[in-house]
Design a protein around this motif. Structure first.
Motif, PDB file in Angstrom:
ATOM      1  N   MET A  22      -3.357   0.262 -19.741  1.00  0.00           N
ATOM      2  CA  MET A  22      -4.059   1.435 -20.200  1.00  0.00           C
ATOM      3  C   MET A  22      -4.924   2.019 -19.083  1.00  0.00           C
ATOM      4  N   VAL A  23      -5.345   1.206 -18.147  1.00  0.00           N
ATOM      5  CA  VAL A  23      -6.201   1.688 -17.068  1.00  0.00           C
ATOM      6  C   VAL A  23      -5.424   2.618 -16.141  1.00  0.00           C
ATOM      7  N   GLY A  24      -4.170   2.297 -15.869  1.00  0.00           N
ATOM      8  CA  GLY A  24      -3.355   3.119 -14.972  1.00  0.00           C
ATOM      9  C   GLY A  24      -3.221   4.555 -15.438  1.00  0.00           C
ATOM     10  N   PRO A  25      -2.767   4.792 -16.683  1.00  0.00           N
ATOM     11  CA  PRO A  25      -2.668   6.172 -17.158  1.00  0.00           C
ATOM     12  C   PRO A  25      -4.015   6.894 -17.192  1.00  0.00           C
ATOM     13  N   LEU A  26      -5.089   6.154 -17.504  1.00  0.00           N
ATOM     14  CA  LEU A  26      -6.421   6.768 -17.541  1.00  0.00           C
ATOM     15  C   LEU A  26      -6.845   7.232 -16.152  1.00  0.00           C
ATOM     16  N   VAL A  27      -6.652   6.397 -15.150  1.00  0.00           N
ATOM     17  CA  VAL A  27      -7.041   6.760 -13.782  1.00  0.00           C
ATOM     18  C   VAL A  27      -6.212   7.943 -13.291  1.00  0.00           C
ATOM     19  N   ILE A  28      -4.907   7.891 -13.516  1.00  0.00           N
ATOM     20  CA  ILE A  28      -4.043   8.994 -13.072  1.00  0.00           C
ATOM     21  C   ILE A  28      -4.409  10.280 -13.796  1.00  0.00           C
ATOM     22  N   TRP A  29      -4.682  10.191 -15.097  1.00  0.00           N
ATOM     23  CA  TRP A  29      -5.036  11.388 -15.864  1.00  0.00           C
ATOM     24  C   TRP A  29      -6.364  11.975 -15.364  1.00  0.00           C
ATOM     25  N   LEU A  30      -7.325  11.127 -15.026  1.00  0.00           N
ATOM     26  CA  LEU A  30      -8.613  11.628 -14.544  1.00  0.00           C
ATOM     27  C   LEU A  30      -8.519  12.203 -13.134  1.00  0.00           C
ATOM     28  N   VAL A  31      -7.714  11.580 -12.273  1.00  0.00           N
ATOM     29  CA  VAL A  31      -7.631  12.009 -10.879  1.00  0.00           C
ATOM     30  C   VAL A  31      -6.733  13.224 -10.713  1.00  0.00           C
ATOM     31  N   ARG A  32      -5.605  13.240 -11.408  1.00  0.00           N
ATOM     32  CA  ARG A  32      -4.600  14.298 -11.205  1.00  0.00           C
ATOM     33  C   ARG A  32      -4.552  15.272 -12.386  1.00  0.00           C
ATOM     34  N   ARG A  33      -5.683  15.502 -13.020  1.00  0.00           N
ATOM     35  CA  ARG A  33      -5.743  16.365 -14.198  1.00  0.00           C
ATOM     36  C   ARG A  33      -5.330  17.808 -13.900  1.00  0.00           C
ATOM     37  N   ASP A  34      -5.458  18.248 -12.662  1.00  0.00           N
ATOM     38  CA  ASP A  34      -5.130  19.630 -12.314  1.00  0.00           C
ATOM     39  C   ASP A  34      -3.659  19.839 -11.979  1.00  0.00           C
ATOM     40  N   ASP A  35      -2.887  18.771 -11.845  1.00  0.00           N
ATOM     41  CA  ASP A  35      -1.462  18.863 -11.529  1.00  0.00           C
ATOM     42  C   ASP A  35      -0.673  19.137 -12.807  1.00  0.00           C
ATOM     43  N   PRO A  36       0.044  20.275 -12.895  1.00  0.00           N
ATOM     44  CA  PRO A  36       0.732  20.635 -14.143  1.00  0.00           C
ATOM     45  C   PRO A  36       1.914  19.731 -14.483  1.00  0.00           C
ATOM     46  N   VAL A  37       2.391  18.946 -13.523  1.00  0.00           N
ATOM     47  CA  VAL A  37       3.501  18.029 -13.795  1.00  0.00           C
ATOM     48  C   VAL A  37       2.980  16.647 -14.181  1.00  0.00           C
ATOM     49  N   VAL A  38       1.969  16.175 -13.471  1.00  0.00           N
ATOM     50  CA  VAL A  38       1.461  14.822 -13.680  1.00  0.00           C
ATOM     51  C   VAL A  38       0.593  14.740 -14.935  1.00  0.00           C
ATOM     52  N   GLU A  39      -0.227  15.747 -15.180  1.00  0.00           N
ATOM     53  CA  GLU A  39      -1.197  15.690 -16.278  1.00  0.00           C
ATOM     54  C   GLU A  39      -0.546  15.470 -17.643  1.00  0.00           C
ATOM     55  N   PRO A  40       0.503  16.204 -18.034  1.00  0.00           N
ATOM     56  CA  PRO A  40       1.082  15.950 -19.360  1.00  0.00           C
ATOM     57  C   PRO A  40       1.691  14.553 -19.488  1.00  0.00           C
ATOM     58  N   ASN A  41       2.299  14.055 -18.402  1.00  0.00           N
ATOM     59  CA  ASN A  41       2.873  12.714 -18.443  1.00  0.00           C
ATOM     60  C   ASN A  41       1.786  11.649 -18.551  1.00  0.00           C
ATOM     61  N   ALA A  42       0.726  11.804 -17.783  1.00  0.00           N
ATOM     62  CA  ALA A  42      -0.371  10.839 -17.830  1.00  0.00           C
ATOM     63  C   ALA A  42      -1.081  10.885 -19.180  1.00  0.00           C
ATOM     64  N   ARG A  43      -1.265  12.087 -19.735  1.00  0.00           N
ATOM     65  CA  ARG A  43      -1.905  12.216 -21.042  1.00  0.00           C
ATOM     66  C   ARG A  43      -1.049  11.577 -22.126  1.00  0.00           C
ATOM     67  N   ALA A  44       0.261  11.786 -22.060  1.00  0.00           N
ATOM     68  CA  ALA A  44       1.168  11.181 -23.053  1.00  0.00           C
ATOM     69  C   ALA A  44       1.139   9.657 -22.932  1.00  0.00           C
ATOM     70  N   ALA A  45       1.126   9.139 -21.709  1.00  0.00           N
ATOM     71  CA  ALA A  45       1.070   7.692 -21.509  1.00  0.00           C
ATOM     72  C   ALA A  45      -0.252   7.119 -22.010  1.00  0.00           C
ATOM     73  N   LEU A  46      -1.344   7.830 -21.756  1.00  0.00           N
ATOM     74  CA  LEU A  46      -2.652   7.373 -22.218  1.00  0.00           C
ATOM     75  C   LEU A  46      -2.721   7.398 -23.741  1.00  0.00           C
ATOM     76  N   ASN A  47      -2.223   8.452 -24.368  1.00  0.00           N
ATOM     77  CA  ASN A  47      -2.185   8.514 -25.833  1.00  0.00           C
ATOM     78  C   ASN A  47      -1.364   7.364 -26.404  1.00  0.00           C
ATOM     79  N   PHE A  48      -0.240   7.063 -25.761  1.00  0.00           N
ATOM     80  CA  PHE A  48       0.608   5.981 -26.236  1.00  0.00           C
ATOM     81  C   PHE A  48      -0.099   4.632 -26.110  1.00  0.00           C
ATOM     82  N   GLN A  49      -0.741   4.395 -24.968  1.00  0.00           N
ATOM     83  CA  GLN A  49      -1.432   3.124 -24.775  1.00  0.00           C
ATOM     84  C   GLN A  49      -2.609   2.969 -25.739  1.00  0.00           C
ATOM     85  N   LEU A  50      -3.332   4.050 -25.993  1.00  0.00           N
ATOM     86  CA  LEU A  50      -4.423   3.994 -26.967  1.00  0.00           C
ATOM     87  C   LEU A  50      -3.883   3.737 -28.375  1.00  0.00           C
ATOM     88  N   SER A  51      -2.755   4.347 -28.698  1.00  0.00           N
ATOM     89  CA  SER A  51      -2.129   4.121 -30.005  1.00  0.00           C
ATOM     90  C   SER A  51      -1.712   2.660 -30.155  1.00  0.00           C
TER      91      SER A  51
END
Length: 97
Positions: free
Chosen positions: A1-30
């Protein structure tokens, strides 16, 4: 869960990385929520006489959930490497985009 969180926080402005990282973080939290609820139910069930059998069933279901988590994460990794957005099954939409 830490990996998707770090990537989502660091690369939040990237339109390709952000949706993938957010989806991974949502999945890990679920998955964390599912495991916590399943664990609590298994412990409570273990305290009852008939619950011992139920506890074994719950533990087996949690093991299956763990294996599915690995499979879904692998499928998402492959989709992200192709530049596609993977929609995780059983994922709660906790972090909105």
């Amino acid at each position: 869960m830490v990996g998707p969180l770090v990537i989502w926080l660091v690369r939040r402005d990237d339109p390709v990385v952000e949706p993938n990282a957010r989806a991974a973080l949502n999945f890990q939290l679920s998955m964390l929520i599912y495991f916590l609820v399943g664990g609590v139910v298994a412990v409570v069930a273990a305290l009852t006489v008939i619950g011992i059998l139920l506890t074994v069933l719950i533990v087996l279901l949690l093991l299956a959930l763990f294996l599915l988590e690995l499979v879904f994460a692998l499928m998402a990794t492959l989709a992200a490497s192709r530049g596609e957005l993977y929609v995780y099954p059983m994922s709660l939409d906790l972090i909105k985009g």
